[in-house]
Design an enzyme around this catalytic site. Structure first.
Site, PDB file in Angstrom:
ATOM      1  N   ASP A 130       0.843  -1.199   0.000  1.00 45.54           N
ATOM      2  CA  ASP A 130       0.000   0.000   0.000  1.00 45.54           C
ATOM      3  C   ASP A 130       0.876   1.246   0.000  1.00 45.54           C
ATOM      4  OD1 ASP A 130      -2.253   1.873   0.779  1.00 45.54           O
ATOM      5  OD2 ASP A 130      -3.301  -0.025   0.975  1.00 45.54           O
TER       6      ASP A 130
ATOM      7  N   HIS B 262      -3.832   6.304   3.071  1.00 45.33           N
ATOM      8  CA  HIS B 262      -4.562   5.095   2.704  1.00 45.33           C
ATOM      9  C   HIS B 262      -4.038   3.868   3.460  1.00 45.33           C
ATOM     10  CE1 HIS B 262      -5.820   1.700   0.120  1.00 45.33           C
ATOM     11  NE2 HIS B 262      -6.839   2.470  -0.229  1.00 45.33           N
TER      12      HIS B 262
ATOM     13  N   SER C  93     -11.131  -0.676  -0.804  1.00 41.13           N
ATOM     14  CA  SER C  93      -9.858  -0.636  -0.081  1.00 41.13           C
ATOM     15  C   SER C  93     -10.042  -0.905   1.406  1.00 41.13           C
ATOM     16  CB  SER C  93      -9.193   0.731  -0.255  1.00 41.13           C
ATOM     17  OG  SER C  93      -8.715   0.906  -1.559  1.00 41.13           O
TER      18      SER C  93
END
Length: 876
Positions: A154, A204, A529
């Site tokens: 990620d 994220h 996600s």
């Protein structure tokens, strides 16, 4: 057989222009991944390109023996690549494709200066996504994922966050991993890797890791689903941009070599084909015994047949998203007064821009109708006062936030507050409206209270606060619109070969988790996600509970015990189960998976299409329990989804596409079976597709085989099929495939006979010819095509070769553009002449050797000339 994928030259560096919301991964100009035959020594291959290219990645691994390289001269890149592809020992050659930073919606964030309170642990797990997936039952039983290693690929992680352990390395929650790219990497420059996977600029990855394993050292009592797993963070994105699939391959192989038990990534792009290099590597890792979970994608609006890579890889578990039963919101605290009375507090979500510090103004509203869906969508009345003296209150709904802001700004508005039309509050972005200084959203209840006061003729004065320093409060509103239903943004399968995708669903809509300290410490985000890491955590919990790490066994257990849900289009729920192509097996029920006594041998069944129909299939059922159980078999149908809106459509309908209650007939043999402990029996399935459907519209039917046991347990097995022929559907949209020119931002067709004066051969990237207008090939695929050609036909009707960047393989649907500088795929240049380009797309399931399996479209004739080397570039 060598596979040579799509490449682009620098003059087409933008690679693919995207039609509407359909995304296609771009490529790195002049960059390729070569895969060697397993027995071949790559020394000679690398030596042959040493003077022409630099090595990006040397990947010599048991699961992928190859390298990626960058040609120095982009004008010769594709010619050199073709020569590499033809070399002895080369198994395949792929372009380096680029995948963007994972998409997600930011609803609200905490404050960058917020202090974290002391550890608070009530002992009970009441986090709503955990209640939805039975994760709370593991915590209550003391099962926390201890001993399981999960690698996350990620944007890195803010491991100094107190809820994420506060450190990095052995003994820490985030104990291993690396940064493969560096902060400044954007996908087109050179990565600068280091050993520190810190995430400070994106967020994220920090949100993802919090869902996996956040501890309770936080003000909101957030609990990771598997707080005692060991985490690995592999950073593959810089602060902006994208990443090449060679780096993704490297990250997966590093995670595998580091002994990860599970690898998860919320990264991807449109595909529908499992054959690309990244998907192939992930599939091989699964074959070696490491489950790999990948988010299904956030392109639900594009409709059915839009599977994402690497989630569409064989044996890779694709995870869809369902919406939270709650709508959590981190609201900044401010105050208001009615008729200059006492102050009352309220919460707001700051938008963009957010210059709210020291703003205290009366409220003005267009009207007092709190049910007005189009509030603020029309130009404001002529008698509107000067709105620079007010905070303008507008209801959310119908048109965009920006359009409402533009209408308000036209009357002087500087400050706008939207009130929600659903539960909770979310972030709005009206930064495109230059005159607006600040925007925010409040709850529907707050907005209604202010409207009521205004309607009574009373002044409402709002005293806003700087969202960076204002106190933050967590508010858990009930999700009254879509609780537990599939998120409208979640991407639909199946693959173009009718493989079942996604496999499973997990909460991903409106999820609270950790965020980098510099960005607010906590945030509510939405996306597949968010669904994927929670699913990965449940895999770890079941691993610990059952003592197995077998990817196939785990996926089969989760599939058999998942709960399918009804279809919801975002506003309305229908009395039909959502198609398997949207939800897979359904919502994870992890505790049931951990304690299941029936083990099925497959996680799904595909009957394929009518032409490739596999009506008779079978699966095995094993009793892993200690008592004999009798199972009654049956099946229940899900909604059948029409791919096309009507008989003349060639592109899949946008969400929500038409669903019908059409049922397949399944004959299950035996209809009842008794299994003693340890016993295994086979069930055969004979399928008869639904009748009365319009095969030209390519309906995708699906449902669930059910097994109900005398021990009060129940299991299900998803199935799907297609009525109609995948090979018969149109893949090449001829009306939208033509010749344009690079100077036209709208890519309109050019007139027949247009003349282009191109740079001298090999000089397209010289600055001397920067203003050149090139012929632009516009290609629109209405469905995916495994292979696309662009043949160059001269004035005598003879095909002299292909445009340099072709053939293009494993293409998703969408619109793409290529500029042509006259270069052909054999490295030569087309002489000055009049030409046509014949575009050819291979049908799904087509045989490239059969002419009838190709669809073609020929452009209008055009003429090319070449500028003299000593002169400046000409334009068309």
């Amino acid at each position: 057989m060598v596979r040579l994928g799509l490449a682009t030259t620098l003059l087409a560096a933008a690679s693919f222009a995207q039609a509407a919301h359909q995304k296609a991964p771009a490529v790195v100009p002049g960059a390729y991944i070569v895969e060697y035959e397993d027995s071949h020594d790559p020394t000679s291959i690398l030596a042959s390109i040493k003077g022409d290219a630099t090595i990006r990645k040397d990947i010599r691994h048991e699961l992928f023996k190859g390298a990626s390289f960058q040609f120095k001269d982009l004008n010769k890149a594709d010619d050199l690549a073709s020569k590499v592809a033809a070399m002895s020992g080369v198994k395949a050659l792929y372009p380096v494709r680029r995948y963007s930073i994972p998409e997600h919606t930011v609803h609200s964030t905490g404050s960058a200066v917020q202090e974290v309170v002391a550890k608070r642990d009530t002992g009970n797990d009441t986090f709503s996504p955990h209640l939805m997936t039975q994760v709370n039952k593991f915590r209550d039983s003391g099962i926390t994922g201890k001993g399981i290693k999960i690698a996350v690929i990620d944007t890195g992680v803010d491991y100094l966050h107190p809820a994420l352990g506060g450190c990095f390395g052995p003994g820490c929650l985030v104990s291993y991993g690396t940064d493969l790219v560096g902060d400044d990497f954007n996908g087109s420059n050179t990565p600068v890797p280091d050993s520190d996977p810190m995430d400070t600029c994106n967020g994220h990855g920090s949100h993802v890791l919090g869902l996996l394993s956040a501890n309770t050292n936080n003000p909101y009592g957030i609990i990771g689903a598997a707080p005692d797993v060991t985490l690995g963070a592999y950073r593959v994105f810089g602060c902006s941009g994208d990443v090449g699939n060679d780096i993704l391959i490297e990250a997966y192989l590093k995670a595998y070599d580091d002994g990860s038990d599970i690898i998860t990534a919320s990264i991807g792009g449109a595909s529908g084909w499992p054959e690309d290099s990244w998907a192939a590597v992930v599939s091989r890792i699964v074959e070696k015994g490491v489950p790999c979970l990948v988010s299904a994608g956030n392109d639900g609006a594009t409709g059915i047949f839009y599977a994402s890579t690497a989630a569409n890889g064989k044996r890779v578990t694709a995870v869809a998203s369902v919406d939270n039963i709650l709508a959590p919101a981190l609201l900044s605290e401010a105050s208001y007064s009615v008729a200059n009375g006492s102050l009352s507090t309220f919460g707001f979500t700051a938008g963009s821009p957010s210059a709210w510090a020291n703003v205290s103004l009366p409220v003005w509203s267009v009207n007092f109708n709190t049910a007005d869906a189009a509030n603020g969508c029309e130009a404001f009345p002529d008698d509107t006062p000067d709105l620079s003296k007010y905070i303008v209150l507008i209801r959310r709904g119908t048109c965009t936030f920006v359009q409402k802001a533009q209408n308000a700004a036209a009357k002087g508005a500087k400050y706008i507050i939207y009130y929600n039309n659903a539960s909770g509050s979310t972030k709005v972005d009206v930064s495109a409206v230059a005159d607006v200084k600040a925007a925010a959203m409040v709850t529907s209840e707050t907005g209604a209270a202010w409207i009521k006061a205004l309607q009574a003729g009373t002044q409402v004065t709002v005293n806003m606060a700087d969202p960076e320093t204002a106190p933050k409060n967590l508010n858990n509103f009930p999700n009254t619109a879509t609780p537990g239903f599939l998120s409208t943004y979640t991407s639909w399968g199946p693959t173009y070969e009718v493989d079942v995708k996604p496999q499973i669903s997990s909460p991903g809509g409106m999820i609270l988790s950790t965020y980098p300290r510099a960005l607010g410490s906590y945030a509510v985000l939405s996306g597949t996600s968010m669904a994927c890491p929670l699913a990965a955590a449940t895999w770890a919990l079941v691993m610990q509970k059952r003592g197995t790490k077998d990817p196939k066994v785990l996926e089969n257990l989760f599939s058999a015990t998942a709960h399918p849900n009804l279809f919801n289009d975002g506003t309305k729920t229908y009395p039909m189960l959502a198609p398997v192509a949207q939800q897979g097996a359904g919502l994870i029920q992890a505790w049931d998976a951990a304690n299941a006594n029936a083990l099925l041998s497959v996680s799904s069944i595909s009957f394929n299409d009518t032409e490739h129909f596999k009506p008779l299939q079978s699966f095995e059922v094993t009793n892993t329990g200690k008592k004999a159980v009798t199972y009654q078999l049956g099946h229940t149908s899900a909604a059948t989804a029409y791919t096309f809106a009507n008989d003349t459509s060639i592109g899949p309908a946008a969400f929500p596409n038409e669903l019908v209650d059409a049922k397949a007939t399944l004959v299950l043999t035996p209809a009842k079976l008794t299994l003693n402990p340890g016993q295994k029996k086979t069930v055969t399935v004979l399928a008869i597709p639904p009748l009365g459907l319009d095969a030209k519209r390519l309906p995708v039917y699906s449902g669930y085989i059910t097994l109900n046991g005398t021990d009060s347990t129940g299991y299900s097995l998803p199935y799907q099929g297609v009525v109609g022929s995948m090979r018969s559907v149109t893949v090449l949209d001829k009306q939208n495939s033509y010749l344009s020119q690079s100077s036209d931002a709208t890519y309109a067709p050019v007139a027949a006979g247009t003349t282009f004066t191109l740079p001298p051969a090999g000089k397209a990237n010289d600055t001397l010819y920067a203003t050149t207008v090139y012929p632009t090939i516009v290609l629109t695929l209405s469905m995916g095509s495994a292979e696309v050609h662009a043949d160059v036909v001269n004035s005598k009707g003879k095909t002299i070769g292909q445009v340099l960047t072709f053939p293009a393989r494993w293409n998703p649907r969408g619109t793409f553009e290529w500029n042509w500088d006259g270069a052909l795929s054999d490295g030569t240049y087309a002489p000055a002449d009049t030409y046509k380009i014949t575009l050819k797309a291979l049908k799904i399931y087509g045989n490239s050797k059969w002419p009838l399996d190709w669809e073609t479209q020929t452009t209008e004739p055009f003429t090319i000339k070449y500028a003299a080397k000593s002169k400046r570039a000409f334009t068309a």
